[in-house]
Design a protein around this motif. Structure first.
Motif, PDB file in Angstrom:
ATOM      1  N   ASN A 169       0.841  -1.196   0.000  1.00 38.56           N
ATOM      2  CA  ASN A 169       0.000   0.000   0.000  1.00 38.56           C
ATOM      3  C   ASN A 169       0.875   1.243   0.000  1.00 38.56           C
ATOM      4  N   TYR A 201      -8.507   1.380   8.409  1.00 41.77           N
ATOM      5  CA  TYR A 201      -8.200   0.523   7.254  1.00 41.77           C
ATOM      6  C   TYR A 201      -8.684  -0.897   7.507  1.00 41.77           C
ATOM      7  N   MET A 244      -1.056   5.611   7.072  1.00 43.60           N
ATOM      8  CA  MET A 244      -2.014   4.508   7.138  1.00 43.60           C
ATOM      9  C   MET A 244      -3.356   5.023   7.654  1.00 43.60           C
ATOM     10  N   TYR A 294      -2.559  -3.951   5.808  1.00 47.58           N
ATOM     11  CA  TYR A 294      -1.874  -2.787   5.255  1.00 47.58           C
ATOM     12  C   TYR A 294      -0.404  -3.172   5.089  1.00 47.58           C
TER      13      TYR A 294
END
Length: 161
Positions: A100, A125, A121, A129
Motif C-alpha cells: 500500500n 483501514y 495509514m 496494510y
C-alpha cells in the motif's frame, strides 16, 4: 530464515541503544556472534547453490522433521490459511502482497521514512496494510501504535534494508 532473524534482532537491539558509548560496547561484545552468524549464512547459501548446480533437491524441512519427530513450521489454529501462506513465503518478495506504501530513502517511493508511511495509514483501514521498505539504512525509531493492527512491513533483506 532463523539465522536472518538473528541478524535482525541484533540490529534492532543495537538500534535501540541511544548512548554511543554503550552502543559501541554492545557492538564489540556481539562481534563474535555476528561473525558466526554471517559465516553460517554463507555456508548454508553456498551449500544450497552447490545443490542447485547438481540438481539436488534438498528437502531440509522434511529431513529435520524426520530427525526430530515433529512437524516444522506448524502454526497455531487461530492463524488463517492466508496468513500461513504468507508466513511460509518467508523472504520471497514475489509471493508477498502488493504494498500500500513504498518507502525509499532516495525518493523513488511514496515516502522517505518508515514513520511517514505508518502515519499515512488510514485510521480505519480494513484488511492487511502492507509497507515495502526499499534497501537502505533508515535511522529512525519506529513505533507501531496498537490501533494499527494487521500491518505487514517488509524490505529487501536483513543485509540490505
Amino acid at each position: 530464515a532463523w539465522l536472518s532473524m538473528v541478524i535482525s534482532y541484533r540490529t534492532n537491539c543495537l538500534a535501540s541503544i541511544e548512548s554511543p558509548e554503550l552502543n559501541a560496547e554492545m557492538t564489540a561484545a556481539l562481534r563474535n556472534a555476528t561473525e558466526l552468524t554471517d559465516n553460517a549464512i554463507a555456508i548454508i547459501t553456498a551449500v544450497a547453490e552447490l545443490a542447485k548446480q547438481f540438481n539436488l533437491n534438498l528437502n531440509l524441512t522434511a529431513a529435520a522433521s524426520a530427525l526430530t519427530g515433529r512437524r516444522l513450521l506448524s502454526y497455531p489454529d487461530w492463524i488463517s490459511a492466508a496468513d500461513r501462506k504468507l508466513l511460509a513465503a518467508g523472504g520471497d518478495n514475489r509471493t508477498l502482497p502488493p504494498p500500500n506504501a513504498v518507502v525509499a530513502k532516495d525518493g523513488s517511493g511514496q515516502f522517505k521514512t518508515i514513520n511517514d508511511a505508518l502515519n499515512a495509514m488510514p485510521e480505519t483501514y480494513r484488511g492487511r496494510y502492507v509497507i515495502y521498505v526499499k534497501a537502505g539504512v533508515y535511522n529512525e525509531k519506529v513505533t507501531v501504535a496498537k490501533n494499527k493492527p494487521n500491518l505487514l512491513i517488509y524490505g529487501d533483506g536483513p543485509r540490505k534494508t
